[in-house]
Design a protein around this motif. Structure first.
Motif, PDB file in Angstrom:
ATOM      1  N   ALA A 183      45.645  32.035  33.020  1.00 43.10           N
ATOM      2  CA  ALA A 183      45.900  31.289  34.481  1.00 43.10           C
ATOM      3  C   ALA A 183      44.820  32.148  35.299  1.00 43.10           C
ATOM      4  O   ALA A 183      43.968  32.696  35.603  1.00 43.10           O
ATOM      5  CB  ALA A 183      47.095  31.505  35.449  1.00 43.10           C
ATOM      6  N   ARG A 184      44.678  31.299  36.422  1.00 46.71           N
ATOM      7  CA  ARG A 184      44.449  32.494  37.703  1.00 46.71           C
ATOM      8  C   ARG A 184      44.095  33.318  37.685  1.00 46.71           C
ATOM      9  O   ARG A 184      45.337  34.411  37.759  1.00 46.71           O
ATOM     10  CB  ARG A 184      44.385  31.556  39.286  1.00 46.71           C
ATOM     11  N   SER A 185      43.403  34.568  37.790  1.00 43.93           N
ATOM     12  CA  SER A 185      43.073  35.735  37.956  1.00 43.93           C
ATOM     13  C   SER A 185      44.088  36.082  38.925  1.00 43.93           C
ATOM     14  O   SER A 185      44.701  37.662  39.102  1.00 43.93           O
ATOM     15  CB  SER A 185      42.031  36.296  38.074  1.00 43.93           C
ATOM     16  N   ASP A 186      44.119  35.446  40.097  1.00 43.12           N
ATOM     17  CA  ASP A 186      44.708  36.274  41.175  1.00 43.12           C
ATOM     18  C   ASP A 186      46.721  36.275  41.153  1.00 43.12           C
ATOM     19  O   ASP A 186      47.373  37.088  41.733  1.00 43.12           O
ATOM     20  CB  ASP A 186      45.097  35.639  42.749  1.00 43.12           C
ATOM     21  N   TYR A 187      46.862  35.240  39.959  1.00 46.15           N
ATOM     22  CA  TYR A 187      48.208  35.305  39.830  1.00 46.15           C
ATOM     23  C   TYR A 187      48.825  36.334  38.927  1.00 46.15           C
ATOM     24  O   TYR A 187      49.975  36.101  39.074  1.00 46.15           O
ATOM     25  CB  TYR A 187      49.365  34.020  38.835  1.00 46.15           C
TER      26      TYR A 187
END
Length: 268
Positions: free
Chosen positions: A248-252
């Motif tokens: 998933a997106r790294s910031d998640y």
């Protein structure tokens, strides 16, 4: 402070758990290939038990929450968010023990584009707690099999986290890699230089399976198409395997980091 309920809601909203992006077909294929002993799916683990595709599916249903029905062959796969939260709590408890004992740690990821930030915060926090963050075999060349054939990579460390970079066409922050060769090279060089050896390895894919197979305590993250990580946990080679979508997106992954550090009493 992030509560377990808030973390669970985040896992579902970000699709890190619940219905995830990994297709069911891909998961079932990985179970078949693991059962067949394909090194690309063993990722450094040498299973002791007899793992048929059905046995792997049953294990993944227990550990991750995927459907145990072999007739369910299409659509998105699923992870039980309650299993993810419980595993993150066990992960945090291991971090707390390592920090309390100030053991040397080695962190490495085969998903640098997604998970580097998650591990980098752990590296910085453990270092601040007095744990030596190891960087053995920095700059070493390693020949790794890829879908394009054998390719030479270099072992690098970014913010205390090991990654591999292809010699040709490299780039930041590193390459996607399942191979256990990097951790084997790192551990071999640490031993050859007289240590220290890690008391804990934190990571994913070949980093934790390769370390666990060598008898080093290992904890990490695994997707539903990474059966080796959960077989390793079931057989006692890995201490903790956290079921979570790893692409998933790294910031998640930031809330996961905060949750484990809060539980481990390591929040800065």
């Amino acid at each position: 402070m992030l509560t377990a309920g808030a973390l669970r809601a985040h896992l579902l909203a970000a699709r890190l758990a619940g219905p995830v992006a990994t297709p069911r077909e891909k998961s079932l294929r990985s179970y078949r290939m693991f059962a067949a002993g394909d090194p690309r799916y063993l990722i450094g683990l040498e299973p002791e038990g007899c793992w048929t595709p059905m046995a792997v599916l049953r294990l993944m249903a227990r550990r991750c929450g995927v459907s145990p029905d072999p007739g369910h062959t299409a659509g998105p796969d699923a992870i039980d968010p309650d299993r993810t939260v419980a595993a993150l709590e066990a992960f945090a408890d291991r971090l707390a023990v390592a920090a309390g004992r100030r053991v040397p740690v080695l962190l490495g990821t085969g998903h640098p584009q997604r998970l580097l930030g998650f591990y980098a915060v752990l590296a910085a926090t453990l270092s601040a707690a007095g744990c030596p963050v190891l960087t053995p075999a920095y700059g070493r060349c390693i020949d790794i099999s890829t879908r394009f054939g054998l390719r030479t990579h270099t072992l690098d460390y970014v913010r205390g986290v090991a990654v591999v970079r292809p010699v040709e066409g490299g780039g930041l922050p590193g390459a996607h890699c399942h191979s256990p060769l990097p951790v084997r090279v790192a551990l071999a060089e640490a031993a050859a230089r007289g240590g220290p050896l890690p008391g804990l390895v934190i990571g994913d894919h070949g980093w934790v399976c390769g370390a666990g197979q060598l008898g080093i305590e290992a904890i990490g993250l695994g997707d539903v198409n990474d059966p080796a990580i959960f077989v390793g946990e079931a057989e006692g080679r890995l201490a903790v395997a956290v079921p979570v979508d790893d692409a998933a997106r790294s910031d998640y992954y930031g809330p996961l980091t905060r949750y484990v550090l809060n539980r481990a009493c390591l929040s800065q």
